[in-house]
Design an enzyme around this catalytic site. Sequence first.
Site, short mmCIF file in Angstrom:
data_model
loop_
_atom_site.label_atom_id
_atom_site.label_comp_id
_atom_site.label_asym_id
_atom_site.label_seq_id
_atom_site.Cartn_x
_atom_site.Cartn_y
_atom_site.Cartn_z
N ARG A 129 0.79 -1.15 0.06
CA ARG A 129 0.04 -0.25 0.12
C ARG A 129 0.86 1.35 0.07
NH1 ARG A 129 -2.91 -4.28 1.83
NH2 ARG A 129 -5.13 -4.15 1.95
N ASP A 167 -4.72 -15.28 7.40
CA ASP A 167 -3.41 -15.80 6.86
C ASP A 167 -2.59 -16.84 8.06
OD1 ASP A 167 -3.97 -14.63 4.55
OD2 ASP A 167 -2.98 -12.89 5.16
N ARG A 214 -6.93 -17.47 -9.43
CA ARG A 214 -7.87 -17.05 -8.27
C ARG A 214 -8.65 -15.98 -8.71
NH1 ARG A 214 -3.21 -15.05 -3.90
NH2 ARG A 214 -5.08 -14.70 -2.70
N ARG A 254 2.92 -19.73 2.73
CA ARG A 254 2.25 -20.05 4.21
C ARG A 254 2.21 -21.42 4.56
NH1 ARG A 254 2.23 -14.86 5.80
NH2 ARG A 254 0.94 -13.28 4.46
#
Length: 430
Positions: free
Chosen positions: A26, A314, A121, A387
């Site tokens: 961001r 997450d 996705r 992850r």
Amino acid sequence: MKKVAFDKPVLQGEITVPGDKSISHRAVMLGSIAKGTTSISGFLDGEDCLRTIDIFKQLGVSIERDGTNVTVESPGMHGWQQPSSPLYAGNSGTTARLILGILAASRVTSVLTGDEYLSKRPMKRVSLPLRSMGASITGEADSNLLPLTITGGPLTAIDYDMPIASAQVKSAILFAGLTADGETSVSEQTVSRDHTERMLAQFGVDIQKEGNKVRVKGGSDLHGTPVRVPGDISSAAFFMAAAAMVEGSSVTFKDVGLNPTRTGILDVLKSMGAKIDILEKTDGPGEPYGTVAISHDGLQATEISGDLIPRLIDELPVIALLATQAQGVTVIKDAAELRVKETDRITAVTTELKKLGAQIEETVDGMIIHGPTALSGGTLSSYGDHRIGMMAGIAALVASEPITIEDPSCINISYPTFFNDLEKLAFPIK
Ligand code: SPQ
């Protein structure tokens, strides 16, 4: 392949994890939309955030990086140049979805692409509301899949009620709202991470929050500003869970982000019995951060559902691993979003932990884990998902035999120094 093995380890010491991925993205995005200079410190030099930098460079923004310090100098979004080739988001869902909102509001025409995982996705969650603002976004499956072609142009404000809790969708609409005619609002049923809202305010945008509704007026000018990125609590979470899981462990996390929309992991570790001390906390400007100490103090099962889910979405892979070592039955529900991450994380976690002997069942929107169970070693797939790869590395701390991780390089997406930090904190190594 990466082999990880320990001999009855404990985790001890202090760690400063790399910068927050969500905030790093961001900072580059808003620095590129704004006119002037934005200096970012603590930037995450992981692969996803580097893809975001590359895209804005292609749009003509000057971005210099010296390690974790990044300087962005932009003429403002209406001074961007037409890119000469497709914009590549790599594996990064955050890059793709947030940039869709930004490109829709710009004056350039571009094609956005991604790697094999990102290309599967869903993007419709972002492209549909953007199209209802007047954006031109075209691509396969009714603009659901990359590559997408975006022709920036005038937009009209909308009031959008989000059907799912997603900071990526919320952020894309707020970014588009910056140039829209009128006031754009986004309402969420469950609050998702609010880094975009906080950072827009830092860049001088008048952003209003009322309960679960955020409003932004079109035509706001953004001015470059310094941004400090704290350590990523989602990266720290792997070692936080490890410290809670391994008897005799105690780890101190310095300069870690403590934004309440991200600290669900601390709530869960506490409810499972870990000892948690917030030693220091600073409230900004921008993002809160501080020093947290976590020690093992027994481990009980817990239930994770509802409003808590977006605050730790997450972290669920490593929490599932932790639950295999806790006394009782841990239930994770309301987490169907896990199925549309870098991989289907519900199937990936249950499949890989079962290989080690865990008693774990997959449900439609979560997992049920019976513990404690002794885990064996073996070869685990990362599914190209950072992850899942890191969860496998942490599993080696409690496995009786070595764990070999297939395709470990995906960990560079968010935590390039993960294995160094694991070896620094946990000993003895086999
Ligand atoms: O960028 P990407 O790949 O979507 O990243 C992930 C992750 O695990 O690093 C999800 F796969 O985090 C998302 C997070 O799940 C980052 C994010 C953000 O920065 O806004 C928000 C969450 O996604 P969502 O879909 O709930 O908005």
